[in-house]
Design an enzyme around this catalytic site. Structure first.
Site, short mmCIF file in Angstrom:
data_model
loop_
_atom_site.label_atom_id
_atom_site.label_comp_id
_atom_site.label_asym_id
_atom_site.label_seq_id
_atom_site.Cartn_x
_atom_site.Cartn_y
_atom_site.Cartn_z
N ALA A 261 0.59 6.50 41.23
CA ALA A 261 1.78 5.98 40.56
C ALA A 261 3.07 6.33 41.28
CB ALA A 261 1.84 6.50 39.12
N MET B 274 4.79 7.12 47.35
CA MET B 274 3.87 7.11 48.49
C MET B 274 2.49 6.62 48.08
SD MET B 274 4.12 7.60 51.67
CE MET B 274 2.81 7.07 52.77
N ARG C 192 -1.79 11.45 37.48
CA ARG C 192 -1.81 12.79 36.89
C ARG C 192 -2.54 12.78 35.54
NH1 ARG C 192 1.82 12.81 32.87
NH2 ARG C 192 3.55 11.31 32.94
N THR D 118 0.18 16.16 51.74
CA THR D 118 0.91 17.06 50.84
C THR D 118 1.66 18.11 51.64
OG1 THR D 118 -0.81 16.75 49.16
CG2 THR D 118 0.64 18.66 48.90
N ALA E 87 -1.50 16.68 58.51
CA ALA E 87 -0.43 16.34 59.44
C ALA E 87 0.92 16.38 58.75
CB ALA E 87 -0.66 14.96 60.05
N ASN F 289 3.28 14.44 59.57
CA ASN F 289 3.73 13.05 59.52
C ASN F 289 2.60 12.18 60.05
OD1 ASN F 289 5.09 10.50 60.33
ND2 ASN F 289 6.96 11.62 59.79
N TYR F 290 2.32 11.07 59.35
CA TYR F 290 1.21 10.20 59.74
C TYR F 290 1.66 8.96 60.50
CZ TYR F 290 -2.25 13.00 57.38
OH TYR F 290 -3.09 14.03 57.05
N HIS G 132 17.14 11.92 55.53
CA HIS G 132 16.24 11.31 54.56
C HIS G 132 17.02 10.88 53.32
CE1 HIS G 132 13.05 13.21 56.97
NE2 HIS G 132 12.24 12.32 56.42
N LYS H 128 14.81 13.38 48.47
CA LYS H 128 13.91 14.33 49.15
C LYS H 128 14.35 15.75 48.82
CE LYS H 128 11.75 15.36 53.62
NZ LYS H 128 10.39 15.27 53.05
N GLY I 192 9.31 18.37 56.84
CA GLY I 192 8.13 18.89 57.52
C GLY I 192 8.00 18.37 58.93
#
Length: 268
Positions: free
Chosen positions: A11, A14, A36, A100, A123, A125-126, A156, A160, A166
């Protein structure tokens, strides 16, 4: 072979992107989507929630209920939820792609313990482009670091909550590892007031928050008479989703161990 994917945090912003990326990718299928516990969205169609049309995948709030329906899980949620999911996936041999952030040292150690049982991809960042930048930073650091001041600037959106990002921290780690520095000792997070001249071996971080900026990172190597900048700008979160889905398919061919996107992209 079709990779059956489960998405947690379905939901969230991301989560919806991950569902979209899964649907758009070749040889992948969304077979489970989680929200959740106690969410009012339980029972809704995951595709309709993500805006990609009805998929016939019902939102659930208990991973154990759908554990046999997927091969790989993509988890961009919270440390507590990710650890709970990892324990269940390890017992059932499911691979995990983890985006996460915010793990404490203790939580990260607990997560990494599962690498002996299942393949894990963790990672900062993907995005394919960001991971290419990590590789470029290794080269730049070897060539430029001795004679340059190094600054990392990231921006950002206003929502955020963590800073620096990260990704920015990972960029600093790449530079520090390449140059034999300890980032915890040389990082400088923001500046204010009057200070001494900048120490050459420090790595500076500056953070910008505002608007709807998806993510921008620039690393500057500032030498006397010239500077080199390596910049990545994300215009859509789909860049991160596409990378995570790519990682999920790749993990299914790997033995239990800890991997990152550098492994997925064969950049090591």
């Amino acid at each position: 072979m079709t990779t059956r994917i489960a998405v947690t945090g379905a939901a969230g912003r991301m989560g919806k992107i991950l569902i979209e990326a899964t649907v758009k990718a070749d040889n992948t299928e969304l077979t489970a989507a989680l929200v959740r516990p106690g969410s009012s969205l339980v029972g809704a169609d995951a595709g309709e929630l993500a805006g990609v049309g009805k998929l016939g995948v019902t939102l659930v709030d208990n991973l154990a209920d759908v554990i046999d329906t997927f091969d790989a899980i993509i988890d961009f949620t919270t440390p507590a939820a990710t650890l709970e999911n990892a324990a269940l996936c390890a017992r059932h041999g499911k691979v995990m792609v983890i985006g996460t952030t915010g793990f404490s040292d203790t939580e990260k150690d607990a997560l990494l313990a599962y690498q002996s049982q299942i393949p894990l991809c963790l990672a900062a960042n993907y995005s394919t482009g960001v991971n290419l930048c990590f590789k470029l930073l290794e080269t730049a650091a070897r060539v430029m670091a001795a004679d340059s001041d190094i600054e990392i600037v990231e921006a950002h959106h206003r929502h955020k909550v963590d800073s620096p990002s990260g990704t920015a921290l990972r960029m600093g780690e790449v530079i520090a590892e390449t140059t034999g520095r300890d980032l915890k000792k040389v990082a400088v997070y923001g500046r204010e007031g009057i200070s001494d001249a900048r120490a050459r071996d420090t790595i500076g971080f500056a953070t910008v928050r505002g608007g709807d900026v998806v993510g921008e990172h620039t690393v500057m190597f500032l030498a006397d008479g010239e500077r080199v900048e390596i910049t990545h700008k994300a215009s859509s979160r789909l860049a991160f989703g596409n990378g995570a889905v790519r990682a999920a398919g790749w993990l299914l061919t790997q033995p239990p161990a800890l991997y990152d996107m550098q492994d997925v992209l064969d950049l090591k």
